[in-house]
Motif scaffolding. Structure first.
Motif, PDB file in Angstrom:
ATOM      1  N   THR A  48       0.739  -1.095   0.118  1.00 34.85           N
ATOM      2  CA  THR A  48       0.076  -0.020   0.029  1.00 34.85           C
ATOM      3  C   THR A  48       0.742   1.308  -0.070  1.00 34.85           C
ATOM      4  N   ASN A  51       2.740   1.622  -3.266  1.00 36.55           N
ATOM      5  CA  ASN A  51       1.724   2.219  -4.297  1.00 36.55           C
ATOM      6  C   ASN A  51       1.511   3.687  -4.140  1.00 36.55           C
ATOM      7  N   HIS A  55       2.507   6.566  -7.071  1.00 36.74           N
ATOM      8  CA  HIS A  55       1.784   7.221  -7.736  1.00 36.74           C
ATOM      9  C   HIS A  55       1.865   8.772  -7.464  1.00 36.74           C
ATOM     10  N   THR A  66      -6.751   3.184 -11.311  1.00 36.78           N
ATOM     11  CA  THR A  66      -6.418   1.639 -11.650  1.00 36.78           C
ATOM     12  C   THR A  66      -6.212   0.930  -9.977  1.00 36.78           C
ATOM     13  N   PRO A  67      -5.501   1.392  -9.114  1.00 34.69           N
ATOM     14  CA  PRO A  67      -5.283   0.443  -8.022  1.00 34.69           C
ATOM     15  C   PRO A  67      -6.655   0.599  -7.034  1.00 34.69           C
ATOM     16  N   LEU A 114      -3.445  -4.736  -5.460  1.00 34.97           N
ATOM     17  CA  LEU A 114      -2.482  -3.634  -5.726  1.00 34.97           C
ATOM     18  C   LEU A 114      -1.104  -4.338  -6.389  1.00 34.97           C
ATOM     19  N   ALA A 117      -2.360  -4.388 -10.282  1.00 35.92           N
ATOM     20  CA  ALA A 117      -2.416  -2.908 -10.604  1.00 35.92           C
ATOM     21  C   ALA A 117      -0.951  -2.372 -10.858  1.00 35.92           C
ATOM     22  N   MET A 118      -0.063  -2.693  -9.953  1.00 33.69           N
ATOM     23  CA  MET A 118       1.397  -2.276  -9.984  1.00 33.69           C
ATOM     24  C   MET A 118       2.202  -2.765 -11.149  1.00 33.69           C
ATOM     25  N   TYR A 129      -6.786  -5.029 -15.642  1.00 39.35           N
ATOM     26  CA  TYR A 129      -6.428  -5.206 -14.456  1.00 39.35           C
ATOM     27  C   TYR A 129      -7.618  -5.979 -13.653  1.00 39.35           C
TER      28      TYR A 129
END
Length: 335
Positions: A48, A51, A55, A66-67, A114, A117-118, A129
């Motif tokens: 978390t 991410n 971003h 996205t996440p 996550l 998404a990453m 995704y």
């Protein structure tokens, strides 16, 4: 500790003290938290934070939505699949039992969302995704084996979702190497992978117990690179270069070490890591891109086949003696 009363042969009463082991409690007075839950919490917190920083600071190229979308879809599908499985198995859902139970249940889908998404890059579309997250959560219920009287999923969820999307959509790729340090330079380029390496290594050493697996994987990766250089004339520097990247460090500390789909015994962990490395080398020799993810899913399948073969193998019980030992000649009399 409890006290019980017993009686001797002469009729005299005696007291015997029986010590009942008590569960060790933490300083707060609460029972200790399971290591698996601790590991999941640390994983969830780490991914978390990464991410958010990615971003806001590092320049992750996926859209910020996205996440968030991946999290919503992951929470919803994980809960739905758990409810359906409980309905079919006639058992209580894991997310019931209070806020703590719900949070613990949502930790794996949080990490899965996550991670997908990453690591994936679906250009301007969010559907890859979404599909990756749905497949990842579904794989935990669709592909399972009964191990020690409990159903266990075989495939690494996040990795499986990523692999399925890569196979179905050739235009979807993996986040580029510069993705994790896009907006920084200088010493920070080295500090970020170093920090991820240290944090991930400490987490695996203290909580997951997957250091033998990491040693097997990294050692095997170096070995396959050297073999490709010696036998197939591949550039040694190029074969070893992935080890220096953030993506490799994340894969090593947070993907391949998934406690739910990797062995427990140290020897088996070592074999799992070595197998993944040499499957990767074979894929590279055959021109397969994104070899890390495909190597891991293949190794998970191979491990599942080994477990299945062990279950199908007939159990041989020691043959009973054809004749029993004769009774003593003076049985029933005085010795």
């Amino acid at each position: 500790m409890t006290t019980t009363e017993s009686t001797r042969e002469d009729g005299t009463a005696t007291e015997a003290v029986v010590t009942v082991p008590q569960q060790r409690k933490e300083p707060s007075g609460k029972p200790p938290v399971d290591k698996r839950i601790k590991a999941l919490r640390r994983f969830a917190l780490s991914i978390t934070a990464f991410n958010l920083v990615g971003h806001l600071v590092l320049g992750f190229e996926q859209s910020p939505i996205t996440p968030l979308l991946a999290l919503v879809v992951s929470y919803a599908t994980a809960t739905l699949f758990e409810w359906l499985d409980c309905w079919a198995q006639h058992r209580k859902p894991e997310y019931l039992g209070g806020a703590g139970a719900l949070v613990n249940f949502l930790l794996p889908p949080h990490i899965t969302a996550l991670a997908c998404a990453m690591l994936l890059y679906g250009n301007a579309s969010v559907w890859p995704y979404v599909l990756a997250v749905v497949v990842a959560n579904a794989s935990k219920y669709l592909i399972r084996l009964r191990v020690k009287d409990k159903l266990r999923h075989v495939l690494n969820p996040s990795n499986t979702g990523i692999v399925v999307v890569l196979l179905l959509f050739p235009w979807v790729g993996i986040a580029p190497p510069y993705h994790f340090t896009n907006n920084v330079g200088g010493a920070i380029d080295w500090l970020i992978p170093f920090a991820i390496l240290m944090l991930g290594t400490m987490l695996n050493a203290k909580l997951t117990g997957k250091m033998p697996l990491i040693v097997g994987w990294v050692g095997g990766f170096i070995a396959q690179a050297v073999l490709r250089w010696l036998i197939f004339d591949h550039a040694l520097v190029g074969a070893l270069l992935p080890v220096t990247g953030v993506a490799f460090i994340l894969f090593t500390n947070y993907m391949i070490t998934d406690p739910g789909t990797t062995p427990v015994k140290s020897r088996n962990q070592l074999v799992f890591g070595l197998t993944t490395a040499f499957v990767y080398g074979t894929l590279v020799l055959n021109g397969v891109v994104f070899g890390l993810f495909f190597a891991l899913v293949i190794t998970c399948v191979l491990r599942g086949l080994v477990l299945l073969a062990g279950k199908l193998r007939p159990e041989f019980k020691p043959a009973e003696a054809a004749t029993q030992a004769p009774a003593p000649a003076n049985a029933g009399g005085t010795p």
